[in-house]
Write a protein that holds these residues in place. Structure first.
Motif, PDB file in Angstrom:
ATOM      1  N   GLY A 123       3.475   6.534   2.529  1.00 33.93           N
ATOM      2  CA  GLY A 123       4.172   6.450   1.245  1.00 33.93           C
ATOM      3  C   GLY A 123       4.141   7.763   0.504  1.00 33.93           C
ATOM      4  N   PHE A 124       2.987   8.406   0.479  1.00 36.02           N
ATOM      5  CA  PHE A 124       2.847   9.677  -0.219  1.00 36.02           C
ATOM      6  C   PHE A 124       3.548  10.806   0.540  1.00 36.02           C
ATOM      7  CE2 PHE A 124       0.587  13.585  -1.286  1.00 36.02           C
ATOM      8  CZ  PHE A 124       0.716  13.565  -2.660  1.00 36.02           C
ATOM      9  N   ALA A 125       3.302  10.897   1.838  1.00 35.64           N
ATOM     10  CA  ALA A 125       3.874  11.987   2.640  1.00 35.64           C
ATOM     11  C   ALA A 125       5.382  11.830   2.805  1.00 35.64           C
ATOM     12  CB  ALA A 125       3.204  12.043   4.007  1.00 35.64           C
ATOM     13  N   GLY A 126       5.854  10.586   2.971  1.00 33.87           N
ATOM     14  CA  GLY A 126       7.293  10.365   3.103  1.00 33.87           C
ATOM     15  C   GLY A 126       8.032  10.798   1.863  1.00 33.87           C
ATOM     16  N   LEU A 127       7.423  10.528   0.707  1.00 28.94           N
ATOM     17  CA  LEU A 127       8.032  10.934  -0.548  1.00 28.94           C
ATOM     18  C   LEU A 127       8.068  12.450  -0.660  1.00 28.94           C
ATOM     19  CD1 LEU A 127       9.153   9.918  -3.236  1.00 28.94           C
ATOM     20  CD2 LEU A 127       6.841   9.983  -4.125  1.00 28.94           C
ATOM     21  N   SER A 128       6.977  13.105  -0.311  1.00 29.14           N
ATOM     22  CA  SER A 128       6.928  14.572  -0.378  1.00 29.14           C
ATOM     23  C   SER A 128       7.937  15.196   0.585  1.00 29.14           C
ATOM     24  CB  SER A 128       5.527  15.068  -0.035  1.00 29.14           C
ATOM     25  OG  SER A 128       4.597  14.551  -0.940  1.00 29.14           O
ATOM     26  N   ILE A 172       8.920   1.721   0.408  1.00 24.22           N
ATOM     27  CA  ILE A 172       9.133   0.517   1.229  1.00 24.22           C
ATOM     28  C   ILE A 172       9.451   0.919   2.665  1.00 24.22           C
ATOM     29  CG2 ILE A 172      10.689  -1.444   1.602  1.00 24.22           C
ATOM     30  CD1 ILE A 172      10.903  -1.640  -1.482  1.00 24.22           C
ATOM     31  N   GLY A 173      10.359   1.875   2.812  1.00 28.34           N
ATOM     32  CA  GLY A 173      10.716   2.332   4.158  1.00 28.34           C
ATOM     33  C   GLY A 173       9.539   2.960   4.883  1.00 28.34           C
ATOM     34  N   ALA A 174       8.754   3.746   4.169  1.00 30.27           N
ATOM     35  CA  ALA A 174       7.583   4.383   4.789  1.00 30.27           C
ATOM     36  C   ALA A 174       6.558   3.337   5.198  1.00 30.27           C
ATOM     37  CB  ALA A 174       6.963   5.390   3.825  1.00 30.27           C
ATOM     38  N   GLN A 194       3.691   0.416   9.446  1.00 28.64           N
ATOM     39  CA  GLN A 194       3.264  -0.841  10.085  1.00 28.64           C
ATOM     40  C   GLN A 194       3.811  -0.931  11.504  1.00 28.64           C
ATOM     41  OE1 GLN A 194       1.389  -3.446   8.822  1.00 28.64           O
ATOM     42  NE2 GLN A 194       1.623  -4.666  10.669  1.00 28.64           N
ATOM     43  N   SER A 195       5.067  -0.562  11.691  1.00 23.77           N
ATOM     44  CA  SER A 195       5.668  -0.624  13.032  1.00 23.77           C
ATOM     45  C   SER A 195       4.955   0.322  13.989  1.00 23.77           C
ATOM     46  CB  SER A 195       7.153  -0.260  12.966  1.00 23.77           C
ATOM     47  OG  SER A 195       7.843  -1.169  12.155  1.00 23.77           O
ATOM     48  N   THR A 196       4.591   1.504  13.498  1.00 29.97           N
ATOM     49  CA  THR A 196       3.872   2.464  14.338  1.00 29.97           C
ATOM     50  C   THR A 196       2.509   1.928  14.749  1.00 29.97           C
ATOM     51  OG1 THR A 196       4.997   4.251  13.182  1.00 29.97           O
ATOM     52  CG2 THR A 196       3.044   4.839  14.449  1.00 29.97           C
ATOM     53  N   VAL A 249       0.836  -1.198   0.000  1.00 32.41           N
ATOM     54  CA  VAL A 249       0.000   0.000   0.000  1.00 32.41           C
ATOM     55  C   VAL A 249       0.872   1.250   0.000  1.00 32.41           C
ATOM     56  CG1 VAL A 249      -1.705   1.294   1.328  1.00 32.41           C
ATOM     57  CG2 VAL A 249      -1.944  -1.164   1.066  1.00 32.41           C
ATOM     58  N   SER A 250       1.974   1.223   0.713  1.00 36.24           N
ATOM     59  CA  SER A 250       2.886   2.362   0.734  1.00 36.24           C
ATOM     60  C   SER A 250       3.531   2.565  -0.639  1.00 36.24           C
ATOM     61  CB  SER A 250       3.952   2.145   1.799  1.00 36.24           C
ATOM     62  OG  SER A 250       4.808   3.248   1.854  1.00 36.24           O
ATOM     63  N   LEU A 251       3.803   1.483  -1.353  1.00 33.29           N
ATOM     64  CA  LEU A 251       4.330   1.602  -2.715  1.00 33.29           C
ATOM     65  C   LEU A 251       3.329   2.305  -3.627  1.00 33.29           C
ATOM     66  CD1 LEU A 251       6.102  -1.831  -3.261  1.00 33.29           C
ATOM     67  CD2 LEU A 251       7.161   0.398  -2.999  1.00 33.29           C
ATOM     68  N   VAL A 252       2.037   2.022  -3.439  1.00 31.99           N
ATOM     69  CA  VAL A 252       1.008   2.715  -4.208  1.00 31.99           C
ATOM     70  C   VAL A 252       1.046   4.215  -3.884  1.00 31.99           C
ATOM     71  CG1 VAL A 252      -1.480   2.958  -4.539  1.00 31.99           C
ATOM     72  CG2 VAL A 252      -0.463   0.681  -4.443  1.00 31.99           C
ATOM     73  N   GLY A 253       1.162   4.554  -2.608  1.00 29.41           N
ATOM     74  CA  GLY A 253       1.267   5.962  -2.214  1.00 29.41           C
ATOM     75  C   GLY A 253       2.492   6.630  -2.805  1.00 29.41           C
ATOM     76  N   ALA A 254       3.622   5.901  -2.823  1.00 28.97           N
ATOM     77  CA  ALA A 254       4.845   6.458  -3.401  1.00 28.97           C
ATOM     78  C   ALA A 254       4.705   6.651  -4.907  1.00 28.97           C
ATOM     79  CB  ALA A 254       6.031   5.547  -3.092  1.00 28.97           C
ATOM     80  N   LEU A 255       4.039   5.723  -5.596  1.00 26.93           N
ATOM     81  CA  LEU A 255       3.815   5.880  -7.039  1.00 26.93           C
ATOM     82  C   LEU A 255       2.904   7.071  -7.333  1.00 26.93           C
ATOM     83  CD1 LEU A 255       3.489   2.234  -8.377  1.00 26.93           C
ATOM     84  CD2 LEU A 255       5.223   3.928  -8.969  1.00 26.93           C
ATOM     85  N   ILE A 256       1.881   7.253  -6.494  1.00 25.12           N
ATOM     86  CA  ILE A 256       0.998   8.417  -6.661  1.00 25.12           C
ATOM     87  C   ILE A 256       1.807   9.704  -6.486  1.00 25.12           C
ATOM     88  CG2 ILE A 256      -0.941   9.679  -5.656  1.00 25.12           C
ATOM     89  CD1 ILE A 256      -2.162   6.908  -4.979  1.00 25.12           C
TER      90      ILE A 256
END
Length: 192
Positions: A139-144, A110-112, A117-119, A20-27
């Protein structure tokens, strides 16, 4: 927190969050670039000695030998250029730029996802919907967040590089003025 001993077990725990985070990063990647950007390596390297091979007066053996030596010289100069030793035509060239493009954004995703998940696990929630929403936003916010620092870093590096070039040009102009004034003094002494 769940224990894991192998990468497969780690994947089983974090796979939903990572995907799911990969989807956010792609967006986020698509929002920034309006397309999928492949990795880019930009090297502004110049080597003009291959022009010597265009001379028609050389025999085939001599042309082959000169071509081999010039290729070896180009390889050595290129390695020196990569290390940071620049001279000749490459003295004022742009710095080497390496942009991972979509691959870098997916690594951030991946890192996000793992952090999201850990949080969620540490907060005590075990709801899959909270994992999905948090991982997508992470994923989206980490990338930004990282892109903001990347832009600032690139802008700073460009300004720093331009100032070094300006200082080198000022030094070069000053040396030319001194040498021309020395030549004028020498010419005046010869006339006397």
């Amino acid at each position: 927190m769940e224990d894991f001993k192998t990468i497969v077990e780690l994947w089983e725990i974090y796979k939903v969050a990572i995907l799911v985070s990969l989807v956010g990063a792609l967006i986020g990647h698509y929002k920034r670039n309006s397309c999928i950007l492949l990795p880019i390596v930009s090297i502004d390297y110049k080597f003009k000695d291959f022009r010597k091979l265009k001379r028609k007066s050389y025999s085939t053996f001599k042309k082959g030998l000169i071509g081999l030596l010039i290729t070896l010289k180009a390889f050595v100069y290129f390695i020196l250029y990569l290390v940071g030793i620049r001279f000749g035509d490459n003295k004022d060239t742009d710095p080497i730029l390496f942009e991972l493009g979509v691959i870098g954004d997916l690594i951030i995703g991946i890192g996000a996802g793992v952090i999201a998940q850990s949080t969620i696990i540490m907060s005590g929630a075990h709801d899959q919907l909270s994992v999905v929403v948090t991982a997508l936003l992470a994923g989206f916010a980490g990338l930004s967040y990282i892109q903001k620092f990347q832009k600032e870093s690139l802008d700073h590096a460009g300004i720093e590089y331009r100032s070094k070039l300006a200082q080198a040009e000022e030094y070069s102009v000053q040396m030319k003025k001194e040498s021309s004034s020395n030549q004028e003094v020498a010419a005046t002494r010869e006339k006397i």
